[in-house]
Design a protein around this motif. Structure first.
Motif, mmCIF file in Angstrom:
data_model
loop_
_atom_site.group_PDB
_atom_site.id
_atom_site.type_symbol
_atom_site.label_atom_id
_atom_site.label_comp_id
_atom_site.label_asym_id
_atom_site.label_seq_id
_atom_site.Cartn_x
_atom_site.Cartn_y
_atom_site.Cartn_z
ATOM 1 N N ALA A 101 17.906 -8.407 7.645
ATOM 2 C CA ALA A 101 16.778 -9.223 7.067
ATOM 3 C C ALA A 101 16.853 -10.862 7.253
ATOM 4 N N ILE A 102 18.202 -11.145 6.637
ATOM 5 C CA ILE A 102 18.369 -12.524 6.528
ATOM 6 C C ILE A 102 18.652 -13.240 8.035
ATOM 7 N N ALA A 103 19.413 -12.590 8.680
ATOM 8 C CA ALA A 103 19.786 -13.010 9.887
ATOM 9 C C ALA A 103 18.540 -13.120 10.727
ATOM 10 N N GLU A 104 17.377 -12.188 10.566
ATOM 11 C CA GLU A 104 16.181 -12.279 11.142
ATOM 12 C C GLU A 104 15.479 -13.196 10.819
ATOM 13 N N TYR A 105 15.278 -13.632 9.531
ATOM 14 C CA TYR A 105 14.557 -14.670 8.838
ATOM 15 C C TYR A 105 15.195 -15.917 9.340
ATOM 16 N N ARG A 106 16.437 -16.046 9.447
ATOM 17 C CA ARG A 106 16.910 -17.275 9.884
ATOM 18 C C ARG A 106 16.483 -17.690 11.151
ATOM 19 N N SER A 107 16.479 -16.765 12.134
ATOM 20 C CA SER A 107 16.198 -16.712 13.492
ATOM 21 C C SER A 107 14.590 -17.165 13.707
ATOM 22 N N LEU A 148 0.797 -1.257 -0.003
ATOM 23 C CA LEU A 148 0.035 -0.087 -0.022
ATOM 24 C C LEU A 148 0.859 1.215 -0.042
ATOM 25 N N ALA A 149 1.736 1.276 0.979
ATOM 26 C CA ALA A 149 2.913 2.418 1.033
ATOM 27 C C ALA A 149 4.083 1.752 1.268
ATOM 28 N N PRO A 150 5.292 2.516 0.901
ATOM 29 C CA PRO A 150 6.665 2.139 1.333
ATOM 30 C C PRO A 150 6.790 1.889 2.860
ATOM 31 N N GLY A 151 7.281 0.723 3.118
ATOM 32 C CA GLY A 151 7.521 0.648 4.416
ATOM 33 C C GLY A 151 6.524 0.174 5.390
ATOM 34 N N LEU A 152 5.126 0.327 4.887
ATOM 35 C CA LEU A 152 3.876 0.026 5.789
ATOM 36 C C LEU A 152 3.812 -1.423 6.176
ATOM 37 N N LEU A 153 4.085 -2.502 5.180
ATOM 38 C CA LEU A 153 4.054 -3.815 5.661
ATOM 39 C C LEU A 153 5.285 -4.383 5.264
ATOM 40 N N ASP A 154 6.090 -5.107 5.889
ATOM 41 C CA ASP A 154 7.311 -5.580 5.554
ATOM 42 C C ASP A 154 7.265 -7.154 5.560
ATOM 43 N N VAL A 155 8.235 -7.795 5.016
ATOM 44 C CA VAL A 155 8.206 -9.400 4.994
ATOM 45 C C VAL A 155 8.379 -9.918 6.259
ATOM 46 N N THR A 156 9.125 -9.487 7.161
ATOM 47 C CA THR A 156 9.116 -10.084 8.518
ATOM 48 C C THR A 156 7.593 -10.073 9.158
ATOM 49 N N THR A 157 6.875 -9.300 9.148
ATOM 50 C CA THR A 157 5.675 -9.276 9.612
ATOM 51 C C THR A 157 4.722 -10.288 9.006
ATOM 52 N N VAL A 158 4.905 -10.472 7.717
ATOM 53 C CA VAL A 158 4.294 -11.153 7.154
ATOM 54 C C VAL A 158 4.544 -12.567 7.282
ATOM 55 N N LEU A 159 5.840 -12.831 7.549
ATOM 56 C CA LEU A 159 6.328 -14.161 7.748
ATOM 57 C C LEU A 159 5.840 -14.692 9.069
ATOM 58 N N GLN A 160 5.751 -13.446 10.106
ATOM 59 C CA GLN A 160 5.231 -14.028 11.264
ATOM 60 C C GLN A 160 3.837 -14.671 11.405
ATOM 61 N N ASP A 194 8.056 -3.691 1.993
ATOM 62 C CA ASP A 194 9.367 -3.644 2.635
ATOM 63 C C ASP A 194 10.503 -3.152 1.682
ATOM 64 N N THR A 195 11.092 -2.067 2.523
ATOM 65 C CA THR A 195 12.039 -1.079 1.517
ATOM 66 C C THR A 195 13.424 -1.778 1.859
ATOM 67 N N ARG A 196 13.613 -2.863 2.612
ATOM 68 C CA ARG A 196 15.101 -3.117 2.977
ATOM 69 C C ARG A 196 15.349 -3.718 1.576
ATOM 70 N N THR A 197 16.542 -3.868 1.082
ATOM 71 C CA THR A 197 17.249 -4.473 0.099
ATOM 72 C C THR A 197 17.645 -5.906 0.543
ATOM 73 N N TYR A 198 17.356 -6.922 -0.426
ATOM 74 C CA TYR A 198 17.466 -8.318 -0.344
ATOM 75 C C TYR A 198 16.704 -9.033 0.874
#
Length: 145
Positions: free
Chosen positions: A85-91, A48-60, A123-127
């Motif tokens: 972000a990748i370390a976050e996903y691994r965790s 919807l808008a940059p940064g409003l919903l990121d991959v981590t939130t959807v993953l959780q 999500d505005t984070r790269t990779y």
């Protein structure tokens, strides 16, 4: 009324139809979803808008809805550091294995005919892209009142 916190109808429909081994792409806002997604996959745009919903939130939310057998992440070239972000996903995904893929290898994996669902986030984070493989439901995990 559903008891799950996952309420998005298209996501629920896609996950309900996806079985063991099906894949789910969680894409950041930079991902080329019009060209790097399997042709059979349903694409849901949550950007919807940059940064409003990121991959981590959807993953959780997804981790409380489906079992994850393994995952793949898109990593930058070898001379660049691994994004946080990748370390976050691994965790979040532990103990499921998380494989690192280069950008174009990741695109190829996401174009797989096994891709059931692509969720495009803001999500505005790269990779910050993540490809999940759905596992099997463990015995005795049926929720009852």
């Amino acid at each position: 009324m559903l008891l799950t916190e996952l309420l998005h109808p298209e996501i629920l429909r896609s996950l309900a139809g996806a079985g063991h081994g099906a894949r789910v792409l969680l894409a950041d806002g930079h991902y080329p979803a019009s060209t790097a997604v399997g042709e059979r996959a349903r694409t849901v745009h949550l950007n919807l808008a940059p940064g409003l919903l990121d991959v981590t939130t959807v993953l959780q939310v997804l981790l409380r809805a489906v079992p994850v057998e393994s995952a793949q992440v898109m990593v930058p070239p070898e001379d660049e550091p691994e994004p946080p972000a990748i370390a976050e996903y691994r965790s979040l995904l532990a103990p499921a294995p998380v494989q690192s893929l280069g950008r174009f290898e990741f695109y190829d994996a996401a174009r797989s005919p096994d891709l059931a669902l692509a969720i495009v986030t803001a999500d505005t984070r790269t990779y910050a892209n993540l490809l999940l493989t759905i596992g099997v439901r463990a015995e005795g995990t049926l929720r009852t009142r």
